[in-house]
Every structure is written in C-alpha cells, then in structure tokens.
Design a protein around this motif. Structure first.
Motif, PDB file in Angstrom:
ATOM      1  N   UNK A   1       0.778  -1.229   0.000  1.00  0.00           N
ATOM      2  CA  UNK A   1       0.000   0.000   0.000  1.00  0.00           C
ATOM      3  C   UNK A   1       0.810   1.280   0.000  1.00  0.00           C
ATOM      4  N   UNK A   2       2.134   1.172  -0.116  1.00  0.00           N
ATOM      5  CA  UNK A   2       2.991   2.361  -0.067  1.00  0.00           C
ATOM      6  C   UNK A   2       2.793   3.237  -1.295  1.00  0.00           C
ATOM      7  N   UNK A   3       2.801   4.554  -1.081  1.00  0.00           N
ATOM      8  CA  UNK A   3       2.692   5.519  -2.178  1.00  0.00           C
ATOM      9  C   UNK A   3       4.050   5.898  -2.738  1.00  0.00           C
ATOM     10  N   UNK A   4       5.080   5.831  -1.900  1.00  0.00           N
ATOM     11  CA  UNK A   4       6.411   6.256  -2.297  1.00  0.00           C
ATOM     12  C   UNK A   4       7.415   5.117  -2.304  1.00  0.00           C
TER      13      UNK A   4
ATOM     14  N   UNK B   1       8.671  10.240   7.071  1.00  0.00           N
ATOM     15  CA  UNK B   1       8.076  10.692   8.331  1.00  0.00           C
ATOM     16  C   UNK B   1       8.828  10.180   9.554  1.00  0.00           C
ATOM     17  N   UNK B   2       9.389   8.989   9.483  1.00  0.00           N
ATOM     18  CA  UNK B   2      10.148   8.451  10.609  1.00  0.00           C
ATOM     19  C   UNK B   2      11.380   9.288  10.916  1.00  0.00           C
ATOM     20  N   UNK B   3      12.100   9.724   9.877  1.00  0.00           N
ATOM     21  CA  UNK B   3      13.270  10.586  10.091  1.00  0.00           C
ATOM     22  C   UNK B   3      12.856  11.943  10.633  1.00  0.00           C
ATOM     23  N   UNK B   4      11.709  12.450  10.165  1.00  0.00           N
ATOM     24  CA  UNK B   4      11.225  13.746  10.642  1.00  0.00           C
ATOM     25  C   UNK B   4      10.845  13.666  12.112  1.00  0.00           C
ATOM     26  N   UNK B   5      10.099  12.652  12.487  1.00  0.00           N
ATOM     27  CA  UNK B   5       9.621  12.525  13.864  1.00  0.00           C
ATOM     28  C   UNK B   5      10.751  12.223  14.844  1.00  0.00           C
TER      29      UNK B   5
ATOM     30  N   UNK C   1      14.208  16.873   7.550  1.00  0.00           N
ATOM     31  CA  UNK C   1      13.212  17.201   6.543  1.00  0.00           C
ATOM     32  C   UNK C   1      13.867  17.559   5.230  1.00  0.00           C
ATOM     33  N   UNK C   2      13.053  17.891   4.258  1.00  0.00           N
ATOM     34  CA  UNK C   2      13.527  18.344   2.956  1.00  0.00           C
ATOM     35  C   UNK C   2      13.355  19.849   2.862  1.00  0.00           C
TER      36      UNK C   2
ATOM     37  N   UNK D   1      21.381   4.181   3.620  1.00  0.00           N
ATOM     38  CA  UNK D   1      20.281   4.617   4.480  1.00  0.00           C
ATOM     39  C   UNK D   1      19.121   5.116   3.627  1.00  0.00           C
ATOM     40  N   UNK D   2      17.912   4.792   4.008  1.00  0.00           N
ATOM     41  CA  UNK D   2      16.718   5.304   3.334  1.00  0.00           C
ATOM     42  C   UNK D   2      16.534   6.747   3.789  1.00  0.00           C
ATOM     43  N   UNK D   3      16.698   7.694   2.852  1.00  0.00           N
ATOM     44  CA  UNK D   3      16.720   9.113   3.227  1.00  0.00           C
ATOM     45  C   UNK D   3      15.495   9.895   2.762  1.00  0.00           C
ATOM     46  N   UNK D   4      14.744   9.373   1.810  1.00  0.00           N
ATOM     47  CA  UNK D   4      13.575  10.076   1.282  1.00  0.00           C
ATOM     48  C   UNK D   4      12.722   9.067   0.536  1.00  0.00           C
ATOM     49  N   UNK D   5      11.582   9.542   0.068  1.00  0.00           N
ATOM     50  CA  UNK D   5      10.734   8.697  -0.756  1.00  0.00           C
ATOM     51  C   UNK D   5      10.371   9.431  -2.040  1.00  0.00           C
TER      52      UNK D   5
END
Length: 133
Positions: free
Chosen positions: A27-30, A71-75, A80-81, A114-118
């Motif tokens: 169900x992922x959008x990114x 969102x995990x990195x942001x929280x 952020x970007x 590392x997963x840095x963005x989507x």
C-alpha cells in the motif's frame, strides 16, 4: 490519464550495489531513495546537505517524480527536505540529489544505503497560459 508510468533507473558508479527504488509495502505511495555516500556524513543541527542517491531516472512523459521526506526521520530526528516536495521533471536525466535539513537538536549521521527520502510518481497537468487584457 490512462497511461501507466514507467521509471527507468540507471545506477551511477557510486550507486552500484545500492537497492533500486522500490515500494516497501503493497500500500505504499512512495519508493525509498537511498544515500549513495562513500563515508558517513554528519549533519549538524540547522545544516543543509545535498545527499546523492547514485541514480538517474527516465520517466514516462506526462509524469513527474516528487521527492518527499520520510516521516520516521522527521519525527525521530527532525530531518526534513528543504524543497518539499522536490520535483524531478520527466526530461531530467541527471542524478537525483536529496536536499536535507536537520531541524533537530543533535547531529544526524547519514550512512551509505540509508533510506533518506521517498519518491512518489504523479501525473502532470500542463496548463495553457492566457494573458489577460
């Protein structure tokens, strides 16, 4: 638009060995983008860095790729970007770079893979410009 988009991915030399962008769940959008750094990068609070992904893409005409924060990195870390979402046009063939900012209070370390963005693929509607009298 009834055309299904296609994303052709080219790995650049410093991206070889990293995972290709992919959806993590059904169900992922990114699709996740990964850091193609040769050594860890420490991002100080308030600092902005452009993190290479080691890939270039080719999109189906009529579509764009939007680069969005995770969102995990942001929280958890305040990452952020700067230009969220970042736009990758269908005719852009250069490397995708992710412009991150550390809004947190601690340095944040970016490591290879590392997963840095989507990346979200979206249809584009082009408008006709009409000059008003």
């Amino acid at each position: 638009m009834d055309v299904s988009p296609r994303v052709k991915v080219k790995f650049l030399p410093h991206g070889v060995g990293l995972p290709a962008p992919r959806y993590q769940t059904e169900g992922a959008s990114g699709m996740d983008l990964h850091a193609a750094v040769s050594a860890p990068i420490s991002v100080a609070p308030g600092a902005i860095v452009c993190v290479p992904t080691g890939i270039a893409i080719e999109l189906t005409p009529g579509f764009e790729a939007q680069v969005r924060a995770r969102s995990g990195l942001a929280l958890k870390h305040g990452i952020g970007l700067v230009n969220a979402p970042g736009t990758i046009d269908a005719d852009y063939r250069g490397e995708i770079g992710v412009i991150l900012i550390n809004h947190g209070v601690q340095p944040f370390v970016i490591e290879r893979g590392m997963r840095i963005a989507q990346m979200v693929i979206q249809a584009v509607c082009r408008a006709e410009v009409e000059i008003a009298a």
